[in-house]
Write a protein that holds these residues in place. Structure first.
Motif, short mmCIF file in Angstrom:
data_model
loop_
_atom_site.label_atom_id
_atom_site.label_comp_id
_atom_site.label_asym_id
_atom_site.label_seq_id
_atom_site.Cartn_x
_atom_site.Cartn_y
_atom_site.Cartn_z
N GLN A 1 78.69 51.72 30.21
CA GLN A 1 77.62 52.17 31.10
C GLN A 1 77.54 53.68 31.24
O GLN A 1 76.47 54.22 31.55
CB GLN A 1 77.81 51.57 32.50
CG GLN A 1 77.38 50.13 32.65
CD GLN A 1 77.49 49.69 34.10
OE1 GLN A 1 78.50 49.93 34.77
NE2 GLN A 1 76.44 49.06 34.60
N HIS A 2 78.64 54.38 31.02
CA HIS A 2 78.70 55.81 31.33
C HIS A 2 78.81 56.71 30.10
O HIS A 2 79.11 57.90 30.24
CB HIS A 2 79.86 56.08 32.29
CG HIS A 2 79.66 55.50 33.65
ND1 HIS A 2 79.98 54.19 33.94
CD2 HIS A 2 79.13 56.02 34.78
CE1 HIS A 2 79.68 53.94 35.22
NE2 HIS A 2 79.16 55.03 35.74
N ARG A 3 78.54 56.18 28.93
CA ARG A 3 78.59 57.01 27.73
C ARG A 3 77.36 57.92 27.63
O ARG A 3 76.34 57.67 28.27
CB ARG A 3 78.68 56.12 26.48
CG ARG A 3 79.98 55.33 26.38
CD ARG A 3 80.11 54.68 25.03
NE ARG A 3 81.23 53.76 24.97
CZ ARG A 3 82.49 54.12 24.81
NH1 ARG A 3 82.80 55.39 24.67
NH2 ARG A 3 83.45 53.20 24.76
N GLY A 4 77.44 58.94 26.78
CA GLY A 4 76.29 59.77 26.48
C GLY A 4 76.46 61.25 26.75
O GLY A 4 75.65 62.06 26.29
N ALA A 5 77.50 61.65 27.48
CA ALA A 5 77.67 63.06 27.82
C ALA A 5 77.94 63.92 26.58
O ALA A 5 77.50 65.08 26.52
CB ALA A 5 78.81 63.23 28.83
N SER B 1 87.36 62.06 41.59
CA SER B 1 86.87 61.27 42.72
C SER B 1 85.70 60.38 42.34
O SER B 1 85.67 59.20 42.69
CB SER B 1 86.50 62.19 43.88
OG SER B 1 85.54 63.15 43.47
N GLN B 2 84.72 60.94 41.62
CA GLN B 2 83.55 60.12 41.31
C GLN B 2 83.91 58.98 40.36
O GLN B 2 83.54 57.82 40.60
CB GLN B 2 82.44 60.96 40.69
CG GLN B 2 81.15 60.13 40.51
CD GLN B 2 80.16 60.75 39.58
OE1 GLN B 2 80.52 61.26 38.52
NE2 GLN B 2 78.89 60.71 39.96
N GLN C 1 79.66 67.35 35.66
CA GLN C 1 79.97 65.94 35.44
C GLN C 1 79.16 65.03 36.37
O GLN C 1 78.76 63.94 35.97
CB GLN C 1 81.46 65.68 35.65
CG GLN C 1 82.37 66.29 34.62
CD GLN C 1 83.82 65.87 34.79
OE1 GLN C 1 84.11 64.90 35.47
NE2 GLN C 1 84.72 66.60 34.17
N SER C 2 78.97 65.45 37.62
CA SER C 2 78.33 64.59 38.61
C SER C 2 77.48 65.43 39.56
O SER C 2 77.58 66.66 39.59
CB SER C 2 79.39 63.84 39.42
OG SER C 2 80.08 64.74 40.29
N GLU C 3 76.65 64.76 40.33
CA GLU C 3 75.82 65.45 41.31
C GLU C 3 76.69 66.12 42.38
O GLU C 3 76.37 67.22 42.85
CB GLU C 3 74.85 64.47 41.97
CG GLU C 3 73.78 63.93 41.04
CD GLU C 3 72.77 64.98 40.61
OE1 GLU C 3 72.78 66.10 41.19
OE2 GLU C 3 71.98 64.71 39.69
N LEU D 1 75.30 66.12 33.20
CA LEU D 1 75.32 65.38 31.94
C LEU D 1 76.36 64.27 31.90
O LEU D 1 76.44 63.55 30.91
CB LEU D 1 75.56 66.34 30.77
CG LEU D 1 74.51 67.46 30.60
CD1 LEU D 1 74.84 68.30 29.38
CD2 LEU D 1 73.11 66.89 30.50
N GLY D 2 77.17 64.12 32.96
CA GLY D 2 78.21 63.10 32.95
C GLY D 2 79.52 63.62 32.41
O GLY D 2 79.67 64.82 32.11
N ASN D 3 80.47 62.72 32.27
CA ASN D 3 81.84 63.07 31.89
C ASN D 3 82.07 62.76 30.41
O ASN D 3 81.90 61.63 29.97
CB ASN D 3 82.83 62.28 32.76
CG ASN D 3 84.25 62.79 32.64
OD1 ASN D 3 84.65 63.32 31.61
ND2 ASN D 3 85.02 62.61 33.69
N LEU D 4 82.44 63.78 29.64
CA LEU D 4 82.70 63.61 28.21
C LEU D 4 83.73 62.51 27.93
O LEU D 4 83.66 61.85 26.88
CB LEU D 4 83.21 64.92 27.62
CG LEU D 4 82.22 66.06 27.44
CD1 LEU D 4 82.97 67.35 27.11
CD2 LEU D 4 81.23 65.73 26.34
#
Length: 450
Positions: A425-429, A377-378, A196-198, A215-218
């Motif tokens: 801003q956070h879509r796309g996973a 947390s992120q 989900q995150s670095e 890839l980010g958060n679904l």
């Protein structure tokens, strides 16, 4: 595809303990089934036995297998499944779970030809029967699920097993490192890990995973149910016309947290009268207990299950002065978020790590967080930075902040706008993860999973 997973002494000991624990698991399931009958469904599947005996055989080599342990993971899986169906219209879905709420929610995702079963207990025999029964083209574990024998069995059978929407908090990282002789080979045997995150990626690598990508958060790709959101908008409009108080939701509250809220309402009557409080417990088996807690604290209780068809078809829930609303229904969180002007996030006021705030933000509902958000947390930190969420040190401060914010209409409108903007801003996973899974499937058909 990675190397075969040999039987180590540590996994051998784990396997022996898992085998010995089977009677305890059966007893636990019987006890859980008293409050949640779903735990009594298809119990032999928990041990790798399927009825009828040929269940799933005709899909061998075709199944796209997704394991979502409970409710939250199943909702994330729903987003991924939709993206996969767009890319693989003829996809046959094998969906597994570990909890009754996950299985109930997952049933809504099935189409003709799909199969839903329990994930087997992680003994050598049960996992072997599961793998032989279905032989999926690919397996996708959602978020945090790591089972040593299942992962080793898939590796040895040439089935690419992946971890999607992967997250690992500091506490879980420490636990995995302590169990490194078991957990590190399991993480290393996964065909792909999409974090989900670095920060999650760093911790996952530290426990042995080969992280393929971040890839980010679904859950940022979630779209709230339109019908529920429409009903919520009608209810909010009706409440406004009736000059009723703004609604503040305590979402996904956990055991012990409702008492914190009720104690503050008793100590500070102004808080009780300033807004309409709505409590939605995280676990359905606690609905009656929370209703009793509210009554014991001296407040009236207006339960969603008793609002009836008139409320569903009308402009607002039934109004009862001095009562707290109790959301005692399943599958209606978008309705509760849409009805509410602000949400306090459960699980964050006790050291439980917090529940998922993304669903609230997807509905345009700003969030107030307690001090404990290590599970998310992120997302929590980013939402606070964006002005879509607010962090408070305890329940008293959170309730005071909530009342002040819903009474400051320009500030509330700004927070709602930031919530919507934050989600965009956070879509796309979902698209990225689905593309990666399809690539694995096609590589497997060519005999190459690398």
């Amino acid at each position: 595809m990675g190397k075969k997973a040999p039987m180590t002494l540590a996994r051998g000991l784990f396997s022996l303990l898992a085998w010995a624990a089977q009677p305890l698991l059966r007893r636990k399931l019987r006890k859980r089934a008293v409050a949640e009958p779903g735990y009594a469904v298809a119990v032999p599947e928990r041990f790798g036995h399927y009825t009828p005996a040929d269940l799933g055989q005709d899909g061998r080599g075709q199944w796209v297998w997704i394991h979502s342990v409970s409710l939250g993971e199943t909702r994330a899986a729903a987003i991924l499944i939709q993206a996969l169906r767009e890319r693989l219209p003829a996809m046959r879905l094998l969906l597994t779970h570990s909890t009754a709420t996950g299985r109930e929610e997952g049933g809504k995702l099935l189409r003709t030809g799909d199969v839903q079963v329990w994930l087997p207990w992680d003994t050598l025999a049960a996992t072997r029967r599961f793998i032989e029964q279905f032989r999926p083209a690919v397996g996708v574990l959602m978020e945090t699920e790591i089972w040593p024998n299942l992962i080793a069995g898939c590796a040895n059978a040439g089935i690419p097993l992946t971890l999607a929407n992967a997250r690992l908090n500091e506490k879980s990282e420490a636990g995995a490192l302590k169990m490194g002789l078991i957990s590190k080979p399991a993480y290393a045997a996964l065909a792909a890990v999409w974090a989900q995150s670095e920060d999650d990626a760093r911790r996952l690598r530290n426990v042995g995973a080969k992280v393929s990508a971040v890839l980010g958060n679904l859950k940022f790709d979630a779209q709230p149910d339109e019908q529920l959101m429409s009903r919520a908008a009608n209810w909010r409009h009706g409440l406004r016309l009736a000059h009723q108080k703004p609604v503040v939701l305590f979402a996904s509250s956990r055991e012990g947290e409702e008492l914190l809220l009720l104690e503050q309402l008793q100590k500070q009557p102004d808080l009780a009268g300033a807004v309409q409080w709505l409590i939605v417990p995280r676990h359905p088996q606690r609905f009656d207990a929370v209703a009793q807690l509210i009554a014991d604290a001296g407040f009236g209780v207006s339960r969603r299950s008793q609002w009836g068809h008139a409320a569903d078809a009308g402009d607002a829930p039934p109004l009862q002065d001095g009562s707290l609303w109790l959301g005692d229904s399943l599958g209606e969180m978008p309705l509760y978020y849409g009805l509410s002007h602000l949400a306090l996030m459960g699980g964050s006021f006790e050291p439980l790590g917090g529940q998922n705030l993304i669903e609230a933000l997807a509905c345009g509902t700003p969030v107030i967080l307690g001090p404990h958000t290590f599970n998310f947390s992120q997302a929590s930190d980013l939402a606070v930075q964006a002005g879509a969420a607010f962090r408070c040190s305890d329940m008293a401060q959170a309730m005071q902040r909530a009342v002040a914010l819903v009474q400051d209409l320009p500030a509330l409108a700004e927070a709602e706008e930031q919530a919507r903007h934050f989600m965009l801003q956070h879509r796309g996973a979902a698209a990225a993860t689905a593309d990666a899974i399809v690539k694995l499937i096609r590589a497997g058909r060519n005999g190459n999973y690398s």
